[in-house]
Design an enzyme around this catalytic site. Structure first.
Site, mmCIF file in Angstrom:
data_model
loop_
_atom_site.group_PDB
_atom_site.id
_atom_site.type_symbol
_atom_site.label_atom_id
_atom_site.label_comp_id
_atom_site.label_asym_id
_atom_site.label_seq_id
_atom_site.Cartn_x
_atom_site.Cartn_y
_atom_site.Cartn_z
ATOM 1 C CB ALA A 15 -19.788 -23.615 29.500
ATOM 2 N NE ARG A 101 -34.161 -28.108 25.164
ATOM 3 C CZ ARG A 101 -33.526 -26.948 25.209
ATOM 4 N NH1 ARG A 101 -34.119 -25.845 24.784
ATOM 5 N NH2 ARG A 101 -32.306 -26.877 25.688
ATOM 6 C CB CYS A 130 -30.822 -23.298 31.160
ATOM 7 S SG CYS A 130 -30.729 -21.884 30.076
ATOM 8 C CE LYS A 230 -34.624 -22.520 22.515
ATOM 9 N NZ LYS A 230 -33.186 -22.242 22.710
ATOM 10 C CG HIS A 259 -29.939 -18.184 33.366
ATOM 11 N ND1 HIS A 259 -28.776 -17.542 33.048
ATOM 12 C CD2 HIS A 259 -30.220 -18.995 32.309
ATOM 13 C CE1 HIS A 259 -28.366 -17.941 31.848
ATOM 14 N NE2 HIS A 259 -29.218 -18.835 31.381
#
Ligand code: A2P
Length: 350
Positions: A15, A101, A130, A230, A259
């Protein structure tokens, strides 16, 4: 004049990978050559780039020879497996997974927020979560202007957060329910029964059609999910504010793509909605959608397909009598600004 770069995309058929190819094209990124990598299942598939067919290759140790930038979106396991191969070949890995990260020495970059961090890489730059990217595009300019003290986020995350598989699961469950039930009452009554006869959920732990659930990624010992943590930890790293007070509840909703987030912000001084709008009007990659009486506010269907973050419902927090609180709502396409677009912007910084 900048030299065109040899670019590879690992996870090119997923995706996010598909959006990376489109974003390189739409941003006119200086591509000298493009290598599309995926699993053996996809090897031989053709993907169009600038009007020409590019053949997908199976990802392997030797895939990165001669590559300058490798965009990764094939999951954390794949990123960990190929990190060495990428760095050894002299390429820079821009990784969309959560693998590196929080690692010291790996910059975590939102180009509108902390572009200077990208310079200090040792072969790997991480693309943040995201929901965190979408939030910080709107929140970082306000933090810079007014000093953020505390942030409470509630998210409304779409099915595409779980990739193509998540979107397919939403569609197939919706179809099964609509086909099996006659009218609303029956749909509610027979919900579990109908879904028990279609493929069991595999992208999500719970049914996604006509449902919401406060469960994204696994839960930790403090009661927060990994997705929620996160938001906390990545926000602190990106803003260089290790003690910033951040809390989050992450919820999956049956939106197909993009989102949304309800954000409660507390600043170190009094701030009016007008001041917030003024700062956001000039903030890069923010679009104000803030005229509720006219039906203008951020929605995932309007954010889908765009690199910018929509911000609206900006108002003073009633529960905060000293005027330091702001409520607002944001929507952003997490496949684009939350992933592919942000990754390509990082590549542009290089
Ligand atoms: P493939 O399509 O061949 O399975 P999504 O996030 O939409 O699920 O996509 C994941 C992407 O990562 C796809 O391009 C997928 O390729 C790729 N991928 C997953 N596992 C591997 C692997 N072990 N090696 C290479 N590519 C992988």
């Amino acid at each position: 004049m900048k030299r065109p770069l040899h670019v590879a995309i690992a996870g090119a058929t997923g995706a996010v990978g598909v959006e990376m190819v489109k974003t390189l094209e739409s941003r006119n990124f200086p591509v000298a050559s493009l290598k599309l990598l995926a699993s053996a299942r996809s090897a031989g598939k053709k993907v169009k780039f600038r009007g020409e067919d590019v053949t997908v290759e199976e990802l392997g140790e030797k895939s990165f020879e001669g590559v300058d930038v490798a965009l990764f979106s094939a999951g954390a396991g794949v990123s960990k497996q190929y990190r060495e191969a990428v760095v050894r070949s002299g390429a820079v890995m821009i990784d969309n997974s959560s693998a590196f990260r929080m690692e010291d020495g790996v910059p975590l970059v939102v180009p509108e927020v902390n572009p200077e961090d990208a310079k200090n890489h040792h072969g790997v730059i991480a693309n943040p979560n995201c929901t965190t990217i979408i939030m910080l595009v709107a929140v970082a300019p306000l933090h810079r202007a007014f000093g953020l003290k505390r942030l409470v986020a509630s998210t409304y995350q779409s099915a595409s957060g779980a990739g193509a598989k998540g979107m397919n699961e939403l569609l197939s469950q919706t179809k099964a329910l609509l086909a099996a039930a006659n009218g609303m009452d029956e749909l509610a009554e027979r919900y579990r029964d109908v879904l028990s006869r279609v493929d069991p959920p595999s992208a999500f732990a719970d049914p996604i059609a006509f449902n919401v659930f406060p469960h994204i990624d696994v839960f930790g010992p403090n009661g927060y999910s990994k997705e929620e943590m996160k938001m906390v930890n990545e926000t602190r790293k990106i803003l260089h504010e290790p003690a910033m007070r951040v809390t989050c509840t992450s919820v999956r909703v049956p939106a197909l793509r993009a989102h949304s987030e309800s954000l409660n912000l507390e600043f170190s001084r009094k701030v009016t909605p007008e001041e917030v709008r003024k700062v956001l009007a000039d903030a890069p990659d923010v679009i104000l959608r803030d005229d509720p009486a006219a039906g203008v506010y951020p929605m995932p269907v309007d954010a889908s397909g765009h690199g910018e973050v929509l911000v609206g419902r900006i108002r003073s927090d009633l529960s905060n009598p000293d005027g330091t609180g702001i409520e607002m709502f944001v929507s952003g396409d997490q496949l684009l600004k939350g992933a592919a677009f942000n990754a390509v912007q990082i590549a542009e910084l290089l």
